[in-house]
Design a protein around this motif. Structure first.
Motif, PDB file in Angstrom:
ATOM      1  N   HIS A  29       0.828  -1.214   0.000  1.00 30.82           N
ATOM      2  CA  HIS A  29       0.000   0.000   0.000  1.00 30.82           C
ATOM      3  C   HIS A  29       0.855   1.255   0.000  1.00 30.82           C
ATOM      4  CE1 HIS A  29      -3.701  -2.195   0.350  1.00 30.82           C
ATOM      5  NE2 HIS A  29      -3.359  -2.771   1.499  1.00 30.82           N
ATOM      6  N   ALA A  30       1.948   1.207   0.817  1.00 33.61           N
ATOM      7  CA  ALA A  30       2.837   2.379   0.858  1.00 33.61           C
ATOM      8  C   ALA A  30       3.470   2.624  -0.499  1.00 33.61           C
ATOM      9  CB  ALA A  30       3.915   2.176   1.932  1.00 33.61           C
ATOM     10  N   ILE A  31       3.920   1.539  -1.154  1.00 31.33           N
ATOM     11  CA  ILE A  31       4.524   1.688  -2.475  1.00 31.33           C
ATOM     12  C   ILE A  31       3.505   2.222  -3.475  1.00 31.33           C
ATOM     13  CG2 ILE A  31       5.438   0.372  -4.422  1.00 31.33           C
ATOM     14  CD1 ILE A  31       7.507   0.998  -2.347  1.00 31.33           C
ATOM     15  N   THR A  32       2.259   1.690  -3.376  1.00 32.91           N
ATOM     16  CA  THR A  32       1.200   2.198  -4.271  1.00 32.91           C
ATOM     17  C   THR A  32       0.991   3.696  -4.068  1.00 32.91           C
ATOM     18  OG1 THR A  32       0.114   0.047  -4.204  1.00 32.91           O
ATOM     19  CG2 THR A  32      -1.200   1.920  -4.978  1.00 32.91           C
ATOM     20  N   THR A  33       0.955   4.095  -2.768  1.00 34.47           N
ATOM     21  CA  THR A  33       0.805   5.526  -2.471  1.00 34.47           C
ATOM     22  C   THR A  33       1.987   6.326  -3.014  1.00 34.47           C
ATOM     23  OG1 THR A  33      -0.396   4.950  -0.459  1.00 34.47           O
ATOM     24  CG2 THR A  33       0.444   7.191  -0.620  1.00 34.47           C
ATOM     25  N   ILE A  34       3.196   5.759  -2.829  1.00 34.20           N
ATOM     26  CA  ILE A  34       4.393   6.449  -3.331  1.00 34.20           C
ATOM     27  C   ILE A  34       4.334   6.573  -4.851  1.00 34.20           C
ATOM     28  CG2 ILE A  34       6.890   6.238  -3.614  1.00 34.20           C
ATOM     29  CD1 ILE A  34       6.962   4.929  -0.819  1.00 34.20           C
ATOM     30  N   ILE A  35       3.922   5.473  -5.525  1.00 32.12           N
ATOM     31  CA  ILE A  35       3.817   5.520  -6.988  1.00 32.12           C
ATOM     32  C   ILE A  35       2.822   6.588  -7.419  1.00 32.12           C
ATOM     33  CG2 ILE A  35       3.064   4.208  -9.012  1.00 32.12           C
ATOM     34  CD1 ILE A  35       4.174   1.703  -7.644  1.00 32.12           C
ATOM     35  N   SER A  36       1.649   6.616  -6.743  1.00 28.31           N
ATOM     36  CA  SER A  36       0.637   7.634  -7.069  1.00 28.31           C
ATOM     37  C   SER A  36       1.177   9.039  -6.813  1.00 28.31           C
ATOM     38  CB  SER A  36      -0.633   7.384  -6.251  1.00 28.31           C
ATOM     39  OG  SER A  36      -1.582   8.388  -6.513  1.00 28.31           O
ATOM     40  N   SER A  37       1.889   9.194  -5.657  1.00 30.85           N
ATOM     41  CA  SER A  37       2.445  10.515  -5.323  1.00 30.85           C
ATOM     42  C   SER A  37       3.489  10.929  -6.341  1.00 30.85           C
ATOM     43  CB  SER A  37       3.045  10.490  -3.912  1.00 30.85           C
ATOM     44  OG  SER A  37       2.061  10.176  -2.950  1.00 30.85           O
ATOM     45  N   VAL A  38       4.362   9.959  -6.711  1.00 36.58           N
ATOM     46  CA  VAL A  38       5.393  10.287  -7.716  1.00 36.58           C
ATOM     47  C   VAL A  38       4.730  10.662  -9.037  1.00 36.58           C
ATOM     48  CG1 VAL A  38       7.279   9.308  -9.073  1.00 36.58           C
ATOM     49  CG2 VAL A  38       7.195   8.907  -6.617  1.00 36.58           C
ATOM     50  N   ALA A  39       3.660   9.932  -9.392  1.00 43.63           N
ATOM     51  CA  ALA A  39       2.938  10.278 -10.625  1.00 43.63           C
ATOM     52  C   ALA A  39       2.346  11.680 -10.528  1.00 43.63           C
ATOM     53  CB  ALA A  39       1.838   9.243 -10.892  1.00 43.63           C
ATOM     54  N   ASP A  40       1.761  11.998  -9.352  1.00 41.91           N
ATOM     55  CA  ASP A  40       1.227  13.353  -9.162  1.00 41.91           C
ATOM     56  C   ASP A  40       2.327  14.394  -9.263  1.00 41.91           C
ATOM     57  OD1 ASP A  40      -1.278  12.311  -8.836  1.00 41.91           O
ATOM     58  OD2 ASP A  40      -1.178  12.267  -6.629  1.00 41.91           O
TER      59      ASP A  40
END
Length: 379
Positions: free
Chosen positions: A301-312
């Motif tokens: 979940h943290a990695i998913t959040t990080i991926i989404s944040s990096v995409a943002d």
């Protein structure tokens, strides 16, 4: 017509009396026939009617001439009176005197003309009054415009200097924004690479989570096997117990079975103890695997959040890069516009001088117009 009727009546009676046959013993024979008497009466009526027509025609013609003459005299007098009445006012208007007004009594046919003339004079007087006031305002305004034009020329020169400085500053800002846009583009590329690496790490986390799940399922299978081994140990103990009972019944002959039963019992105890130890180890491993699975899920979940944040972040940096590029283009356009304004300001300076000269000429023309309006008498 009544007189002619009386004459015809007497003439017809006389003709009938003279020409009609007489009655009686001693009456003479008629000298004319009835047809001749009718023709005589008809000729008489025709002659009287023609005379009547001629007389009435002459009378009507003379009466019409008399009426026309009387009407012409009345019209001439009326026209003379009206012309004299309007002539006085029009002569005053020709002399530029608009203070007079026609208030004489006129024939009803000329009253609308009198009212229209008075309205026209009043409207012209009001218009010229407004023009007179406007001329005064124009005179004052033209003087103010002349003064303002001179001040504007001085300020325009100062603005030209300020515009030059502004153009230099805008050019420097344009260079800075262009450099910023390039750096933002590089940062956007770096974030894109980080996003790819993070996504790969996320894939690895997902694989580890799947492996942990497989280990958890294997632990459950091992747990089931230990349960089977425990059951086998229990059944073995029962079998050893039964063997001991049967050996006791057999006496000396069953001594070998007693030894075998004891060995089986010991083996079953060791198998049971080993099964318990394996079960405890499996339970411990299962708990650790569950903890690892939970941790990997949280990490996923943290990695998913990080991926989404990096995409943002990448989207924001891309937007910032586009905005910086647009700002650089806009600043370049502003720089060009400022240069155009600089050139236009210098041209405006010369135009202001021309405007000042034109405003001076307008002042003189306004004064001439004022002089012409003063020749009119409005009150």
């Amino acid at each position: 017509i009544g007189g002619y009727a009386i004459v015809i009546d007497h003439l017809i009676r006389s003709i009938v009396t003279d020409l009609a046959p007489k009655t009686g013993l001693f009456a003479k024979k008629a000298t004319v026939s009835t047809e001749e008497m009718g023709e005589a009466i008809a000729s008489l009526c025709t002659a009287v009617m023609l005379e009547m027509d001629l007389t009435i025609s002459v009378y009507l013609e003379e009466a019409e001439k008399a009426r026309q003459k009387s009407r012409d005299e009345v019209i001439h007098k009326e026209q003379t009176f009206v012309a004299d009445s309007f002539g006085v006012i029009l002569s005053e208007v020709a002399e530029r005197n608009l203070s007079q007004k026609m208030d004489k009594d006129l024939p009803s046919a000329y009253i609308p003309l009198r009212d229209n003339l008075n309205g026209a004079i009043e409207s012209l007087r009001e218009t010229l009054s407004i023009v007179n006031d406007t001329t005064d305002t124009i005179d004052i305004t033209a003087g103010e415009i002349n003064t303002a034009a001179q001040d504007l020329a001085h300020r325009t020169e100062q603005q030209a200097v300020s515009v030059e400085k502004t153009a230099a500053a805008v050019e420097q800002i344009t260079a800075t924004v262009t450099s910023t846009a390039a750096r933002v583009s590089e940062a956007n590329t770096f974030v894109f690479n980080c996003q790819n690496i993070t996504e790969q790490f996320g894939v690895m986390i997902n694989r580890a989570t799947a492996a942990m799940s497989e280990i958890e399922r294997s632990s459950e299978a091992i747990s089931k096997i230990t349960n089977v081994m425990s059951n086998i140990a229990i059944q073995t103990n029962l079998l050893a117990l039964n063997t001991g009972v049967e050996a006791a019944r057999a006496g000396e002959a069953g001594s070998g079975f007693r030894v075998l039963a004891q060995e089986i019992r010991d083996l079953a105890n060791r198998a049971g103890n080993a099964s318990k130890e394996v079960k405890e180890l499996v339970e411990t491993s299962r708990g650790q695997v569950l903890s690892g699975v939970s941790i990997m899920e949280e990490a996923g979940h943290a990695i998913t959040t990080i991926i989404s944040s990096v995409a943002d972040i990448g989207d924001h940096l891309k937007a910032i890069a586009e905005a910086a590029s647009e700002q650089a283009t806009a600043l370049q356009e502003v720089n060009n516009a400022v240069s155009t304004i600089d050139q236009g300001t210098r041209q405006n300076a010369s135009m202001v001088e021309e405007t000042s000269a034109a405003s001076s000429g307008m002042v003189q023309q306004a004064r001439q117009l004022k002089g012409l309006l003063n020749e009119f008498t409005l009150v």
